[in-house]
Scaffold this active site. Sequence first.
Site, PDB file in Angstrom:
ATOM      1  N   ARG A  49      -5.150 -20.099 -31.478  1.00  0.00           N
ATOM      2  CA  ARG A  49      -3.825 -19.492 -31.672  1.00  0.00           C
ATOM      3  C   ARG A  49      -2.739 -20.515 -32.007  1.00  0.00           C
ATOM      4  NH1 ARG A  49      -5.864 -16.728 -27.360  1.00  0.00           N
ATOM      5  NH2 ARG A  49      -7.375 -18.395 -27.420  1.00  0.00           N
ATOM      6  N   THR A  50      -2.804 -21.696 -31.401  1.00  0.00           N
ATOM      7  CA  THR A  50      -1.722 -22.652 -31.663  1.00  0.00           C
ATOM      8  C   THR A  50      -1.762 -23.109 -33.123  1.00  0.00           C
ATOM      9  OG1 THR A  50      -1.794 -23.351 -29.365  1.00  0.00           O
ATOM     10  CG2 THR A  50      -0.671 -24.821 -30.888  1.00  0.00           C
ATOM     11  N   LYS A  77     -15.229 -41.699 -39.477  1.00  0.00           N
ATOM     12  CA  LYS A  77     -15.696 -42.967 -40.053  1.00  0.00           C
ATOM     13  C   LYS A  77     -15.036 -44.150 -39.351  1.00  0.00           C
ATOM     14  CE  LYS A  77     -16.037 -41.013 -44.695  1.00  0.00           C
ATOM     15  NZ  LYS A  77     -15.413 -41.111 -46.024  1.00  0.00           N
ATOM     16  N   ARG A  99      -1.991 -32.108 -32.178  1.00  0.00           N
ATOM     17  CA  ARG A  99      -2.672 -31.824 -30.904  1.00  0.00           C
ATOM     18  C   ARG A  99      -3.732 -32.890 -30.711  1.00  0.00           C
ATOM     19  NH1 ARG A  99      -5.167 -26.390 -28.439  1.00  0.00           N
ATOM     20  NH2 ARG A  99      -2.951 -26.134 -28.073  1.00  0.00           N
ATOM     21  N   HIS A 129       2.982 -29.255 -23.573  1.00  0.00           N
ATOM     22  CA  HIS A 129       2.732 -28.315 -24.665  1.00  0.00           C
ATOM     23  C   HIS A 129       4.037 -27.529 -24.846  1.00  0.00           C
ATOM     24  CE1 HIS A 129       0.793 -25.678 -27.343  1.00  0.00           C
ATOM     25  NE2 HIS A 129      -0.190 -25.215 -26.602  1.00  0.00           N
TER      26      HIS A 129
HETATM   27  C1  NCD Z   1      -3.553 -23.954 -24.052  1.00  0.00           C
HETATM   28  C2  NCD Z   1      -3.786 -25.379 -24.495  1.00  0.00           C
HETATM   29  O1  NCD Z   1      -4.552 -25.663 -25.390  1.00  0.00           O
HETATM   30  O2  NCD Z   1      -3.152 -26.197 -23.872  1.00  0.00           O
HETATM   31  N1  NCD Z   1      -3.858 -23.014 -25.002  1.00  0.00           N
HETATM   32  C3  NCD Z   1      -2.945 -22.732 -25.960  1.00  0.00           C
HETATM   33  O3  NCD Z   1      -2.403 -23.599 -26.596  1.00  0.00           O
HETATM   34  N2  NCD Z   1      -2.648 -21.444 -26.142  1.00  0.00           N
HETATM   35  C4  NCD Z   1      -4.150 -23.662 -22.758  1.00  0.00           C
HETATM   36  C5  NCD Z   1      -5.592 -23.956 -22.560  1.00  0.00           C
HETATM   37  O4  NCD Z   1      -6.287 -24.494 -23.391  1.00  0.00           O
HETATM   38  O5  NCD Z   1      -6.038 -23.620 -21.462  1.00  0.00           O
END
Ligand code: NCD
Length: 301
Positions: A49-50, A77, A99, A129
């Site tokens: 989703r992110t 690599k 991320r 986050h």
């Molecule tokens: C979260 C994350 O990746 O930090 N998910 C997200 O971004 N919706 C929470 C998780 O992974 O548990």
Amino acid sequence: MSVTPRHLLSIDDLSKQDLLTILDKAQQPQQSVLQHKTVINLFFEASTRTRISFELAAKRLGADVVNFLEIASSTQKGETVLDTFLTVQAMHTDVVVVRHRENGIPALFAKHAQPHVSVINAGDGTHEHPTQAILDMLTIRQHKKNFSDLSIAIVGDVANSRVAQSDIKALQKLEVRDIRVIGPEYFLKSDWLQQADVSLFQDMKSGLTGVDVVIMLRIQKERLSHHLSEKEQQEFIQHFCLDANKLAIANKDVIVMHPGPMNRGIEITSDIADGKHAVIFQQVANGVLARMAVMSFLQGK
Ligand code: NCD
């Protein structure tokens, strides 16, 4: 007059007014403020989703968007993470969304960013986050009136959760006084949580009494400092998995949130996840609006 921050690495980068401005912006029709701009999503860790919501948000603001997934890249690599950033930056990028499984990688990129480049943290290790916290605040605001009057519980693997850390900072910025963190002792052990000025509970009965919002968290299997035995997992389910009996302790009009991905039957039962109190898919929808608002805010628009 306050200066608009260039990067969003942590909720600490925002003042209360910045946060409110972003929340208001997320509710308004957006202009194509990223036309002729390039957004690169650098994802070194799995995401559904992110990543998709950052991509949609950037496209809906008119940007050209490129997605990078580590699995198909030169880091395989031996290229360093910083060289990957410097490489995409050299291609005239305007926004880099990152991320990474390690804490602090977005801050490292920001340190090396050219003056016109914004870095947005889409989740770094167990640290923060911030855009998840913003979409969570937006979702709460759509259901509840005054932040300062709310009782909000965050439940589960809090110690390892970057969502919890950003949520708590955002709730405190919005002056929520009653923030409760609920979980077994081994999920409450972390320095940041001990210093966070929240109430800690090890049982749902007292923790959920009178709450308006429950935020359930995923057990961060990939980040656990304490690996759960089969017995501990069963005990966790018995004591902390949100089911109808436990939810009945909360206020009648409680809303139930989860950042996803959910482990149904471990953190939350399916009847609650799909039930009338859940706003989990509304959070997903808000993810696109919140990220559009963040990107246009950082562009000074
Ligand atoms: C979260 C994350 O990746 O930090 N998910 C997200 O971004 N919706 C929470 C998780 O992974 O548990």
